[in-house]
Scaffold this active site. Structure first.
Site, PDB file in Angstrom:
ATOM      1  N   HIS A 100       0.850  -1.186   0.000  1.00 24.17           N
ATOM      2  CA  HIS A 100       0.000   0.000   0.000  1.00 24.17           C
ATOM      3  C   HIS A 100       0.891   1.242   0.000  1.00 24.17           C
ATOM      4  O   HIS A 100       1.944   1.257   0.637  1.00 24.17           O
ATOM      5  CB  HIS A 100      -0.919  -0.005   1.224  1.00 24.17           C
ATOM      6  CG  HIS A 100      -1.985   1.038   1.138  1.00 24.17           C
ATOM      7  ND1 HIS A 100      -1.760   2.351   1.465  1.00 24.17           N
ATOM      8  CD2 HIS A 100      -3.265   0.960   0.718  1.00 24.17           C
ATOM      9  CE1 HIS A 100      -2.878   3.038   1.254  1.00 24.17           C
ATOM     10  NE2 HIS A 100      -3.801   2.217   0.799  1.00 24.17           N
ATOM     11  N   GLU A 170      -3.735   1.846  -7.710  1.00 27.91           N
ATOM     12  CA  GLU A 170      -4.112   2.949  -6.829  1.00 27.91           C
ATOM     13  C   GLU A 170      -3.169   4.140  -7.035  1.00 27.91           C
ATOM     14  O   GLU A 170      -2.090   4.179  -6.438  1.00 27.91           O
ATOM     15  CB  GLU A 170      -4.004   2.514  -5.361  1.00 27.91           C
ATOM     16  CG  GLU A 170      -4.858   1.345  -4.974  1.00 27.91           C
ATOM     17  CD  GLU A 170      -5.211   1.398  -3.498  1.00 27.91           C
ATOM     18  OE1 GLU A 170      -6.414   1.491  -3.206  1.00 27.91           O
ATOM     19  OE2 GLU A 170      -4.308   1.374  -2.653  1.00 27.91           O
ATOM     20  N   GLY A 176      -7.558   8.979  -0.733  1.00 24.77           N
ATOM     21  CA  GLY A 176      -8.040   9.861   0.329  1.00 24.77           C
ATOM     22  C   GLY A 176      -8.163  11.324  -0.062  1.00 24.77           C
ATOM     23  O   GLY A 176      -8.355  12.183   0.784  1.00 24.77           O
ATOM     24  N   GLY A 234     -10.951   2.772   0.893  1.00 24.83           N
ATOM     25  CA  GLY A 234     -10.504   3.219   2.209  1.00 24.83           C
ATOM     26  C   GLY A 234     -11.647   3.935   2.892  1.00 24.83           C
ATOM     27  O   GLY A 234     -12.524   3.330   3.509  1.00 24.83           O
TER      28      GLY A 234
HETATM   29  C1  PEP Z   1      -6.747   3.100  -0.001  1.00 28.27           C
HETATM   30  O1  PEP Z   1      -6.248   3.492   1.037  1.00 28.27           O
HETATM   31  O2  PEP Z   1      -6.304   2.091  -0.546  1.00 28.27           O
HETATM   32  C2  PEP Z   1      -7.847   3.868  -0.581  1.00 28.27           C
HETATM   33  C3  PEP Z   1      -8.303   3.502  -1.741  1.00 28.27           C
HETATM   34  O3  PEP Z   1      -8.320   4.901   0.168  1.00 28.27           O
HETATM   35  P1  PEP Z   1      -9.543   5.904  -0.218  1.00 28.27           P
HETATM   36  O4  PEP Z   1     -10.634   5.044  -0.729  1.00 28.27           O
HETATM   37  O5  PEP Z   1      -9.887   6.567   1.079  1.00 28.27           O
HETATM   38  O6  PEP Z   1      -9.011   6.830  -1.232  1.00 28.27           O
END
Ligand code: PEP
Length: 251
Positions: A100, A170, A176, A234
């Site tokens: 991550h 991601e 976030g 998240g």
């Molecule tokens: C994550 O932390 O992998 C993530 C996708 O967070 P968020 O959905 O809050 O952007």
């Protein structure tokens, strides 16, 4: 072969304390189980290490799966504060997020360390959910594919004999922040990851997810138009109503 259902991962990060995690499963497992059964979707909840054991017990006999958020790249030894994949497997953890961007950013995880974690997980039969992503600067400079390639290559080396793999694209700057790349970009990158995997891991069934600011309002479009196999969430996974609406979506 196209999947017929979606895969959803809730990454709780360090946002759900032990008692709240217990409360969540006590209150919501039955409803989530019903959703998993009626949609066929795979639901994976990733609480913090200390809640794993209780979480596994709470979902026993259901189709809800439990994942960890990290593990050590070492099998055992003098690594104070680390958690080994063997223990995770013994506890009944079926999945584990690795690489991550928060781990890479704040705890100095390198691509090689991430590959080591994947190797430990494979050895004990836990499915790694491997996160890859580029920084905003790399995105702007058109360096997305080379950044992702650097992250993927060491992982491919340890996945050669894998039967299945989950990769989550991601973008670091989308996590976030409420700021997402457009669906065409997500479609293009996830399709490229899929093709790479087909070439590098011909024996594996690979599921490619998108993660980063997924919400109730964009989940449907991302999954349909970008043709991803599901999403990693998240923030939105902490709001049960919203989470429930997203995991109820049908492919
Ligand atoms: C994550 O932390 O992998 C993530 C996708 O967070 P968020 O959905 O809050 O952007």
């Amino acid at each position: 072969v196209a999947q017929k259902t979606y895969l959803f991962v809730a990454n709780w990060k360090m946002n759900v304390p032990f008692d709240a995690a217990q409360f969540f499963f006590g209150l919501h497992s039955a409803q989530l189980q019903q959703i998993a059964c009626s949609t066929g979707n795979t639901l994976i909840v990733c609480p913090s290490f200390v809640s794993l054991s209780e979480a596994v017990a709470a979902v026993r006999g259901t189709q809800i799966h439990i994942g960890a958020q990290n593990c050590s790249e070492h099998v055992s030894g003098a690594y104070t504060g680390e958690v080994d994949a063997v223990s995770l497997a013994q506890m009944g953890t079926e999945y584990c997020i690795v690489g991550h961007s928060e781990r890479r950013q704040y705890y100095g995880e390198t691509n090689e360390m991430v590959a080591g974690k994947v190797a430990q997980l494979m050895a004990v039969g836990i499915t790694p959910i491997m996160c890859i992503g580029q920084t905003r600067e790399q995105y702007k400079n058109n360096e997305t594919k080379s950044a992702l390639m650097n992250q993927l290559m060491p992982i491919f080396c340890v996945l050669r004999t894998a039967q299945s793999a989950v990769i989550a694209y991601e973008p670091v700057w989308a996590i976030g922040t409420g700021e997402l790349p457009d669906v065409q970009h997500i479609a293009g990158i996830t399709e490229w990851v899929r093709e790479l995997c087909a070439a590098e891991l011909p024996h594996a069934k690979v599921q490619v997810l998108y993660g980063g600011s997924v919400s109730e309002s964009n989940a449907q479009d991302i999954m349909k138009d970008a043709r991803v196999d599901g999403v990693l969430m998240g923030g939105v996974s902490l709001d049960f109503q919203k989470f429930k609406n997203i995991v109820s979506l049908k492919r």
